[in-house]
Design a protein around this motif. Structure first.
Motif, PDB file in Angstrom:
ATOM      1  N   ARG A   1     -28.267 -93.570  10.416  1.00 51.17           N
ATOM      2  CA  ARG A   1     -27.121 -92.787  10.875  1.00 51.17           C
ATOM      3  C   ARG A   1     -25.963 -93.737  11.089  1.00 51.17           C
ATOM      4  NH1 ARG A   1     -27.421 -87.769  11.946  1.00 51.17           N
ATOM      5  NH2 ARG A   1     -25.754 -87.801  13.476  1.00 51.17           N
ATOM      6  N   THR A   2     -24.760 -93.278  10.753  1.00 52.59           N
ATOM      7  CA  THR A   2     -23.586 -94.130  10.884  1.00 52.59           C
ATOM      8  C   THR A   2     -22.357 -93.287  11.149  1.00 52.59           C
ATOM      9  OG1 THR A   2     -22.378 -95.974   9.880  1.00 52.59           O
ATOM     10  CG2 THR A   2     -22.970 -94.150   8.424  1.00 52.59           C
ATOM     11  N   GLN A   3     -21.302 -93.956  11.572  1.00 53.15           N
ATOM     12  CA  GLN A   3     -19.989 -93.322  11.677  1.00 53.15           C
ATOM     13  C   GLN A   3     -19.003 -94.185  10.906  1.00 53.15           C
ATOM     14  OE1 GLN A   3     -18.386 -92.507  15.565  1.00 53.15           O
ATOM     15  NE2 GLN A   3     -16.453 -91.813  14.725  1.00 53.15           N
ATOM     16  N   LEU A   4     -18.217 -93.542  10.057  1.00 57.46           N
ATOM     17  CA  LEU A   4     -17.200 -94.233   9.278  1.00 57.46           C
ATOM     18  C   LEU A   4     -15.841 -93.619   9.560  1.00 57.46           C
ATOM     19  CD1 LEU A   4     -18.968 -94.349   5.794  1.00 57.46           C
ATOM     20  CD2 LEU A   4     -18.860 -96.170   7.493  1.00 57.46           C
ATOM     21  N   PHE A   5     -14.831 -94.459   9.645  1.00 62.22           N
ATOM     22  CA  PHE A   5     -13.459 -93.978   9.696  1.00 62.22           C
ATOM     23  C   PHE A   5     -13.002 -93.848   8.253  1.00 62.22           C
ATOM     24  CE2 PHE A   5     -14.214 -95.937  13.751  1.00 62.22           C
ATOM     25  CZ  PHE A   5     -13.694 -94.987  14.618  1.00 62.22           C
ATOM     26  N   THR A   6     -12.248 -92.806   7.958  1.00 67.24           N
ATOM     27  CA  THR A   6     -11.959 -92.501   6.562  1.00 67.24           C
ATOM     28  C   THR A   6     -10.470 -92.354   6.283  1.00 67.24           C
ATOM     29  OG1 THR A   6     -12.191 -90.131   6.964  1.00 67.24           O
ATOM     30  CG2 THR A   6     -14.164 -91.321   6.230  1.00 67.24           C
ATOM     31  N   HIS A   7     -10.156 -92.518   5.016  1.00 68.13           N
ATOM     32  CA  HIS A   7      -8.812 -92.252   4.489  1.00 68.13           C
ATOM     33  C   HIS A   7      -9.003 -91.369   3.259  1.00 68.13           C
ATOM     34  CE1 HIS A   7      -4.762 -92.707   2.988  1.00 68.13           C
ATOM     35  NE2 HIS A   7      -5.280 -93.028   1.817  1.00 68.13           N
ATOM     36  N   LEU A   8      -8.348 -90.231   3.233  1.00 67.23           N
ATOM     37  CA  LEU A   8      -8.412 -89.321   2.099  1.00 67.23           C
ATOM     38  C   LEU A   8      -7.198 -89.564   1.211  1.00 67.23           C
ATOM     39  CD1 LEU A   8      -9.792 -86.955   0.642  1.00 67.23           C
ATOM     40  CD2 LEU A   8      -8.432 -85.415   2.071  1.00 67.23           C
ATOM     41  N   HIS A   9      -7.455 -90.059   0.005  1.00 69.55           N
ATOM     42  CA  HIS A   9      -6.389 -90.341  -0.958  1.00 69.55           C
ATOM     43  C   HIS A   9      -6.270 -89.135  -1.893  1.00 69.55           C
ATOM     44  CE1 HIS A   9      -3.706 -93.050  -3.090  1.00 69.55           C
ATOM     45  NE2 HIS A   9      -4.204 -92.543  -4.213  1.00 69.55           N
ATOM     46  N   VAL A  10      -5.092 -88.523  -1.916  1.00 67.32           N
ATOM     47  CA  VAL A  10      -4.875 -87.304  -2.694  1.00 67.32           C
ATOM     48  C   VAL A  10      -4.020 -87.636  -3.914  1.00 67.32           C
ATOM     49  CG1 VAL A  10      -3.916 -84.968  -2.663  1.00 67.32           C
ATOM     50  CG2 VAL A  10      -4.967 -85.921  -0.596  1.00 67.32           C
ATOM     51  N   ARG A  11      -4.563 -87.302  -5.084  1.00 67.17           N
ATOM     52  CA  ARG A  11      -3.829 -87.439  -6.342  1.00 67.17           C
ATOM     53  C   ARG A  11      -3.729 -86.061  -6.977  1.00 67.17           C
ATOM     54  NH1 ARG A  11      -7.365 -92.424  -8.519  1.00 67.17           N
ATOM     55  NH2 ARG A  11      -6.635 -93.963  -7.015  1.00 67.17           N
ATOM     56  N   GLU A  12      -2.996 -85.983  -8.040  1.00 63.57           N
ATOM     57  CA  GLU A  12      -2.787 -84.693  -8.697  1.00 63.57           C
ATOM     58  C   GLU A  12      -4.099 -84.046  -9.129  1.00 63.57           C
ATOM     59  OE1 GLU A  12      -0.554 -83.182 -12.657  1.00 63.57           O
ATOM     60  OE2 GLU A  12       0.577 -84.530 -11.352  1.00 63.57           O
ATOM     61  N   GLN A  13      -5.021 -84.818  -9.685  1.00 68.01           N
ATOM     62  CA  GLN A  13      -6.273 -84.288 -10.208  1.00 68.01           C
ATOM     63  C   GLN A  13      -7.509 -84.761  -9.448  1.00 68.01           C
ATOM     64  OE1 GLN A  13      -6.561 -82.099 -12.845  1.00 68.01           O
ATOM     65  NE2 GLN A  13      -4.341 -81.957 -12.778  1.00 68.01           N
ATOM     66  N   GLU A  14      -7.340 -85.451  -8.313  1.00 66.49           N
ATOM     67  CA  GLU A  14      -8.495 -86.078  -7.676  1.00 66.49           C
ATOM     68  C   GLU A  14      -8.280 -86.263  -6.177  1.00 66.49           C
ATOM     69  OE1 GLU A  14     -10.594 -90.476  -7.966  1.00 66.49           O
ATOM     70  OE2 GLU A  14      -9.346 -89.787  -9.595  1.00 66.49           O
ATOM     71  N   LEU A  15      -9.360 -86.066  -5.433  1.00 71.07           N
ATOM     72  CA  LEU A  15      -9.403 -86.400  -4.008  1.00 71.07           C
ATOM     73  C   LEU A  15     -10.436 -87.509  -3.848  1.00 71.07           C
ATOM     74  CD1 LEU A  15      -9.597 -82.814  -2.474  1.00 71.07           C
ATOM     75  CD2 LEU A  15      -7.586 -84.264  -2.643  1.00 71.07           C
ATOM     76  N   THR A  16     -10.055 -88.635  -3.247  1.00 67.57           N
ATOM     77  CA  THR A  16     -10.965 -89.756  -3.069  1.00 67.57           C
ATOM     78  C   THR A  16     -11.041 -90.089  -1.589  1.00 67.57           C
ATOM     79  OG1 THR A  16     -10.279 -90.634  -5.214  1.00 67.57           O
ATOM     80  CG2 THR A  16     -11.501 -92.115  -3.772  1.00 67.57           C
TER      81      THR A  16
END
Length: 65
Positions: free
Chosen positions: A43-58
């Motif tokens: 089990r873990t906890q991660l801090f995240t960044h959602l990178h939004v592009r025209e055709q993709e979510l990373t």
């Protein structure tokens, strides 16, 4: 925006991991240094960044902010 995830690691890949949170699996790209210390089943906890592009979510994950 997704600011953090806490759950169980259910799979690892060369460039990221699959973390299950509340029955939903999120693929999170992460640095190799982080992937080396995390194990499937932990089990873990991660801090995240959602990178939004025209055709993709990373989603990128980090051990701290």
């Amino acid at each position: 925006m997704i600011g953090s995830l806490r759950g169980e690691i259910i799979d690892k890949a060369e460039d990221g991991l699959l973390i299950e949170v509340g029955g939903v699996g999120f693929f999170v790209q992460a640095p190799t240094t982080l992937l080396d210390v995390l194990e499937v089943g932990a089990r873990t906890q991660l801090f995240t960044h959602l990178h939004v592009r025209e055709q993709e979510l990373t989603l990128f994950g980090f051990p701290d902010r």
